[in-house]
Design a protein around this motif. Structure first.
Motif, PDB file in Angstrom:
ATOM      1  N   SER A   1       5.762  57.222   0.095  1.00 23.80           N
ATOM      2  CA  SER A   1       6.992  57.748  -0.493  1.00 23.80           C
ATOM      3  C   SER A   1       7.883  58.353   0.565  1.00 23.80           C
ATOM      4  CB  SER A   1       6.659  58.790  -1.582  1.00 23.80           C
ATOM      5  OG  SER A   1       6.058  59.928  -1.005  1.00 23.80           O
ATOM      6  N   LEU A   2       7.266  59.039   1.565  1.00 20.47           N
ATOM      7  CA  LEU A   2       8.048  59.602   2.662  1.00 20.47           C
ATOM      8  C   LEU A   2       8.729  58.510   3.459  1.00 20.47           C
ATOM      9  CD1 LEU A   2       5.587  62.355   3.948  1.00 20.47           C
ATOM     10  CD2 LEU A   2       7.818  62.735   2.880  1.00 20.47           C
ATOM     11  N   MET A   3       7.994  57.421   3.712  1.00 20.73           N
ATOM     12  CA  MET A   3       8.552  56.328   4.507  1.00 20.73           C
ATOM     13  C   MET A   3       9.668  55.621   3.758  1.00 20.73           C
ATOM     14  SD  MET A   3       4.970  54.879   6.080  1.00 20.73           S
ATOM     15  CE  MET A   3       5.689  53.718   7.223  1.00 20.73           C
ATOM     16  N   LEU A   4       9.500  55.458   2.462  1.00 22.88           N
ATOM     17  CA  LEU A   4      10.541  54.797   1.684  1.00 22.88           C
ATOM     18  C   LEU A   4      11.767  55.678   1.548  1.00 22.88           C
ATOM     19  CD1 LEU A   4       8.367  53.186  -1.117  1.00 22.88           C
ATOM     20  CD2 LEU A   4       9.635  51.969   0.663  1.00 22.88           C
ATOM     21  N   ALA A   5      11.551  56.996   1.459  1.00 25.68           N
ATOM     22  CA  ALA A   5      12.669  57.925   1.312  1.00 25.68           C
ATOM     23  C   ALA A   5      13.459  58.066   2.596  1.00 25.68           C
ATOM     24  CB  ALA A   5      12.165  59.302   0.859  1.00 25.68           C
ATOM     25  N   ASN A   6      12.813  57.816   3.714  1.00 26.79           N
ATOM     26  CA  ASN A   6      13.494  57.989   5.003  1.00 26.79           C
ATOM     27  C   ASN A   6      13.143  56.826   5.917  1.00 26.79           C
ATOM     28  OD1 ASN A   6      14.604  58.795   7.402  1.00 26.79           O
ATOM     29  ND2 ASN A   6      13.956  60.932   7.202  1.00 26.79           N
ATOM     30  N   PRO A   7      13.834  55.694   5.805  1.00 27.52           N
ATOM     31  CA  PRO A   7      13.510  54.526   6.617  1.00 27.52           C
ATOM     32  C   PRO A   7      13.577  54.803   8.096  1.00 27.52           C
ATOM     33  CG  PRO A   7      15.045  53.971   4.848  1.00 27.52           C
ATOM     34  CD  PRO A   7      14.927  55.457   4.860  1.00 27.52           C
ATOM     35  N   ALA A   8      14.535  55.690   8.537  1.00 28.29           N
ATOM     36  CA  ALA A   8      14.646  55.964   9.968  1.00 28.29           C
ATOM     37  C   ALA A   8      13.373  56.626  10.481  1.00 28.29           C
ATOM     38  CB  ALA A   8      15.849  56.864  10.232  1.00 28.29           C
ATOM     39  N   TRP A   9      12.822  57.531   9.641  1.00 28.37           N
ATOM     40  CA  TRP A   9      11.561  58.169  10.056  1.00 28.37           C
ATOM     41  C   TRP A   9      10.445  57.141  10.102  1.00 28.37           C
ATOM     42  CZ3 TRP A   9       7.103  58.453   7.019  1.00 28.37           C
ATOM     43  CH2 TRP A   9       6.054  59.152   7.616  1.00 28.37           C
ATOM     44  N   ALA A  10      10.391  56.282   9.077  1.00 23.28           N
ATOM     45  CA  ALA A  10       9.330  55.287   9.028  1.00 23.28           C
ATOM     46  C   ALA A  10       9.362  54.392  10.247  1.00 23.28           C
ATOM     47  CB  ALA A  10       9.478  54.438   7.761  1.00 23.28           C
ATOM     48  N   GLN A  11      10.581  54.018  10.668  1.00 20.48           N
ATOM     49  CA  GLN A  11      10.701  53.130  11.805  1.00 20.48           C
ATOM     50  C   GLN A  11      10.237  53.811  13.089  1.00 20.48           C
ATOM     51  OE1 GLN A  11      14.698  52.151  12.982  1.00 20.48           O
ATOM     52  NE2 GLN A  11      14.122  50.074  13.550  1.00 20.48           N
ATOM     53  N   GLY A  12      10.494  55.137  13.186  1.00 21.06           N
ATOM     54  CA  GLY A  12      10.162  55.830  14.431  1.00 21.06           C
ATOM     55  C   GLY A  12       8.829  56.535  14.410  1.00 21.06           C
TER      56      GLY A  12
ATOM     57  N   TYR B   1      23.567  68.390  15.154  1.00 24.54           N
ATOM     58  CA  TYR B   1      23.183  67.189  14.408  1.00 24.54           C
ATOM     59  C   TYR B   1      22.833  67.553  12.964  1.00 24.54           C
ATOM     60  CZ  TYR B   1      20.763  62.998  12.846  1.00 24.54           C
ATOM     61  OH  TYR B   1      20.378  61.892  12.128  1.00 24.54           O
ATOM     62  N   ALA B   2      22.156  68.681  12.765  1.00 20.73           N
ATOM     63  CA  ALA B   2      21.852  69.129  11.404  1.00 20.73           C
ATOM     64  C   ALA B   2      23.132  69.322  10.605  1.00 20.73           C
ATOM     65  CB  ALA B   2      21.051  70.428  11.445  1.00 20.73           C
ATOM     66  N   ALA B   3      24.147  69.928  11.236  1.00 23.24           N
ATOM     67  CA  ALA B   3      25.409  70.170  10.534  1.00 23.24           C
ATOM     68  C   ALA B   3      26.098  68.859  10.172  1.00 23.24           C
ATOM     69  CB  ALA B   3      26.319  71.038  11.401  1.00 23.24           C
ATOM     70  N   LEU B   4      26.144  67.911  11.115  1.00 24.36           N
ATOM     71  CA  LEU B   4      26.753  66.613  10.817  1.00 24.36           C
ATOM     72  C   LEU B   4      26.010  65.905   9.689  1.00 24.36           C
ATOM     73  CD1 LEU B   4      27.424  65.337  14.450  1.00 24.36           C
ATOM     74  CD2 LEU B   4      29.169  65.925  12.752  1.00 24.36           C
ATOM     75  N   ASP B   5      24.692  66.034   9.678  1.00 25.97           N
ATOM     76  CA  ASP B   5      23.865  65.369   8.682  1.00 25.97           C
ATOM     77  C   ASP B   5      23.998  66.028   7.310  1.00 25.97           C
ATOM     78  OD1 ASP B   5      21.989  63.445   7.847  1.00 25.97           O
ATOM     79  OD2 ASP B   5      20.316  64.818   8.159  1.00 25.97           O
ATOM     80  N   LEU B   6      24.037  67.364   7.285  1.00 27.95           N
ATOM     81  CA  LEU B   6      24.025  68.095   6.017  1.00 27.95           C
ATOM     82  C   LEU B   6      25.421  68.335   5.443  1.00 27.95           C
ATOM     83  CD1 LEU B   6      21.285  70.732   6.892  1.00 27.95           C
ATOM     84  CD2 LEU B   6      21.035  68.804   5.322  1.00 27.95           C
TER      85      LEU B   6
ATOM     86  N   ALA C   1      13.086  64.164  21.230  1.00 28.90           N
ATOM     87  CA  ALA C   1      13.206  62.709  21.357  1.00 28.90           C
ATOM     88  C   ALA C   1      13.147  62.032  19.990  1.00 28.90           C
ATOM     89  CB  ALA C   1      12.109  62.173  22.276  1.00 28.90           C
ATOM     90  N   GLY C   2      12.270  62.528  19.109  1.00 31.48           N
ATOM     91  CA  GLY C   2      12.179  61.970  17.761  1.00 31.48           C
ATOM     92  C   GLY C   2      13.472  62.163  16.994  1.00 31.48           C
ATOM     93  N   MET C   3      14.088  63.342  17.158  1.00 29.15           N
ATOM     94  CA  MET C   3      15.370  63.591  16.498  1.00 29.15           C
ATOM     95  C   MET C   3      16.439  62.637  17.024  1.00 29.15           C
ATOM     96  SD  MET C   3      17.876  66.894  16.562  1.00 29.15           S
ATOM     97  CE  MET C   3      18.791  66.147  17.929  1.00 29.15           C
ATOM     98  N   LEU C   4      16.464  62.428  18.344  1.00 27.96           N
ATOM     99  CA  LEU C   4      17.458  61.532  18.936  1.00 27.96           C
ATOM    100  C   LEU C   4      17.254  60.087  18.485  1.00 27.96           C
ATOM    101  CD1 LEU C   4      17.621  63.055  22.525  1.00 27.96           C
ATOM    102  CD2 LEU C   4      19.492  62.981  20.857  1.00 27.96           C
ATOM    103  N   GLU C   5      15.984  59.673  18.295  1.00 27.33           N
ATOM    104  CA  GLU C   5      15.718  58.331  17.769  1.00 27.33           C
ATOM    105  C   GLU C   5      16.356  58.148  16.396  1.00 27.33           C
ATOM    106  OE1 GLU C   5      11.639  56.990  17.833  1.00 27.33           O
ATOM    107  OE2 GLU C   5      11.205  58.326  19.521  1.00 27.33           O
TER     108      GLU C   5
ATOM    109  N   THR D   1      20.279  55.784  15.045  1.00 33.98           N
ATOM    110  CA  THR D   1      20.490  54.786  13.986  1.00 33.98           C
ATOM    111  C   THR D   1      21.156  55.377  12.748  1.00 33.98           C
ATOM    112  OG1 THR D   1      18.245  55.182  13.152  1.00 33.98           O
ATOM    113  CG2 THR D   1      18.529  53.396  14.745  1.00 33.98           C
ATOM    114  N   SER D   2      21.651  56.600  12.845  1.00 30.63           N
ATOM    115  CA  SER D   2      22.226  57.273  11.678  1.00 30.63           C
ATOM    116  C   SER D   2      23.741  57.076  11.632  1.00 30.63           C
ATOM    117  CB  SER D   2      21.916  58.772  11.728  1.00 30.63           C
ATOM    118  OG  SER D   2      22.735  59.410  12.704  1.00 30.63           O
ATOM    119  N   PRO D   3      24.356  57.291  10.472  1.00 32.02           N
ATOM    120  CA  PRO D   3      25.823  57.200  10.375  1.00 32.02           C
ATOM    121  C   PRO D   3      26.546  58.244  11.226  1.00 32.02           C
ATOM    122  CG  PRO D   3      24.810  57.112   8.193  1.00 32.02           C
ATOM    123  CD  PRO D   3      23.732  57.491   9.153  1.00 32.02           C
TER     124      PRO D   3
END
Length: 525
Positions: free
Chosen positions: A25-36, A105-110, A404-408, A412-414
């Motif tokens: 469910s976590l991977m489906l909810a967040n494809p970017a996380w699943a990929q990385g 990045y948190a601000a841009l995302d949220l 590094a994980g955050m930058l990954e 790929t984020s908008p």
């Protein structure tokens, strides 16, 4: 199909099915996380510790900094997300201003890149015959960029509405943020430095007074102008010139500025004529009174009058604003923050995240909002330790792998275009404009960080072969600033697509490892 595959692999045991379903469910909810997840999960890494590129090793040796003061991670940002370098990547370290990269990045995302702050103006009576027979209320919402020009426009708008005299008070509503008092000298003993000011729901001109010194040799003085104009404050118009043969040198110290009194500034020294025209931005004493003095000063400079005082208070319930002043977009604010490493602007954003999340703009609500965001995005990576989100702290911590994980994910984020455009470009602008290396000029967008015991870089590197890499490098050591060339050598190595560093120790670095960071770290700039 994903859930079905996991269920088969779990051999249909009920407890395993439940655990695997949660992961799915976590991977489906967040494809970017699943990929990385393959590269950012510490348990998924190959059980080796790499060495460092020879040029990085050599630069550390020249600075007399041990290699284990460095934490680094370099990840290729393609479909495979290959780790090019992982060195002490799971050790929590003090990132200094690189922490701004996480907060922005948190601000841009949220909040979204188009988010704006509004400063609202209220009147409790209509203007008549040029007079407001009542109070003017100004309500802040945390605008990080209520600078001199925008304050002038707002005061000018009041004049255009027919207000010449306020027969009452100007009341400043700063209640959006709830911040306990703080001694500006506590961090490094330099309370007049603008980077030490505290955030404010009504932050006017970063609480900074800009003084311009212009020598007048015929009169034997340097003439001084001040921006913004300040009300209820004694400010000298001139300071004596030093003897004609005096070199410029440390001209700020030579002025012998007296900055300790809230209602005045003085100069017991002199200004060297050899300096020519100079500017100096300071945070005057009693910074909580800065907004009141600046607003009164601007109002009077525009020809406005006031019979009462300028003081803190709250807007009466039910009163409607007569106009609002909108800030630049968050994307523009983030660019200013990261290009020039602005501490108080970052803290404004950090508190805004708390305000939007919980309804209260406090340090605790900001930390809670950041933690919740991190746990949703990267549940398998240890969350950073936040203090104020700006890196101007002895307590903030993050791992190189976490960054590094955050930058990954960001890549790929908008929000990638806005975040990337906000970072200093090596050898071109911002805090990296003075880096003089022809081979890397323009090849990397990196956030810098500097404290007396910390130097750091993190961002995106564009290699000579066309590949893109997420790079993180942090040095925690009393000689850290002298070791910055080691981080530049790391960037050079990535730009050149040099061979991967050899393995140094065939053992896994413990994910929970912690290294002590010197307790007396203080800002270098």
């Amino acid at each position: 199909m994903l859930v079905k595959t996991i269920a088969t692999a779990a051999d249909a045991r009920p407890w395993a099915l439940a655990s695997m379903a949660l992961i799915a469910s976590l991977m489906l909810a967040n494809p970017a996380w699943a990929q990385g997840a393959r590269t950012t999960n510490p348990e998924a890494q190959a059980p080796v510790v790499q060495g460092l590129p020879p040029a990085v090793e050599a630069a550390l040796q020249r600075a007399k900094v041990p290699r284990d003061a460095l934490s680094a991670m370099v990840v290729e940002l393609d479909a495979r997300k290959v780790n090019k370098l992982s060195y002490r990547a799971d050790v929590p370290v003090n990132p200094a201003s690189v922490m701004k990269l996480v907060t922005t990045y948190a601000a841009l995302d949220l909040l979204g890149p188009a988010y704006t702050w509004e400063t609202a103006f209220f009147m409790d009576a209509p203007p008549q015959d040029g007079a407001l027979r009542g109070n003017l209320y100004i309500q802040g919402s945390g605008d990080p960029k209520l600078v001199l020009e925008r304050l002038w426009l707002s005061m000018r708008r009041l004049r255009s509405m027919g207000v010449t005299v306020i027969v009452g008070d100007i009341v400043l509503d700063r209640s959006a943020f709830e911040i306990p008092p703080r001694d500006a000298a506590l961090f490094d003993g330099e309370p007049w430095r603008p980077y030490n000011v505290t955030p404010d729901a009504l932050l006017v001109n970063f609480k900074a007074l800009n003084m311009r010194f212009v020598p007048d040799a015929a009169a034997g003085v340097a003439r001084i102008s001040y921006e913004p104009p300040m009300g209820s404050m004694q400010l000298p118009a001139t300071v004596a010139l030093a003897p004609a043969s005096t070199p410029c040198g440390d001209w700020q110290t030579a002025l012998k500025a007296e900055l300790g009194e809230p209602a005045r500034i003085g100069f017991a020294g002199s200004f060297p004529q050899a300096c020519g025209e100079r500017e100096w931005a300071v945070a005057p004493a009693e910074p909580n009174g800065f907004a009141a003095r600046a607003i009164e000063g601007m109002w009077r400079e525009l020809g406005g009058k006031i019979t009462g005082s300028v003081h803190d208070g709250k807007v009466p319930v039910g009163l409607k604003p007569v106009f609002t002043s909108a800030s630049p977009s968050l994307a523009e604010v983030v660019r200013d923050i990261n290009k020039y490493s602005n501490n108080v602007m970052t803290q404004q954003v950090f508190l805004t995240l708390g305000l939007k999340s919980s309804g209260r703009g406090t340090w605790d609500s900001g930390r809670q909002a950041m933690n919740q965001w991190w746990q949703r995005r990267w549940p398998l990576l240890p969350a950073p330790v936040w203090d104020n989100g700006a890196g101007l702290s002895r307590d903030e911590r993050v791992t190189a792998r976490g960054l590094a994980g955050m930058l990954e994910t960001a890549w790929t984020s908008p929000q990638m275009p806005e975040l990337l455009a906000s970072l200093p470009i090596v050898g071109v602008d911002g805090t990296l404009r003075r880096v003089n290396n022809a081979s890397t000029k323009g090849m990397a967008h990196l956030k810098t960080g500097t404290l007396r015991d910390v130097t750091s870089l993190a961002g995106i590197v564009h290699s000579a072969s066309g590949k893109r890499y997420a790079l993180v490098g942090v040095i925690n050591h009393p000689q850290a600033p002298q070791a910055r060339p080691a981080l530049h050598a790391l960037v050079d190595w990535v730009v050149a697509d040099a061979p991967d560093a050899p393995e140094r120790v065939a053992a896994r670095a413990p994910a929970a490892a912690t290294d002590a960071v010197p307790a007396k770290a203080a800002p270098r700039r």
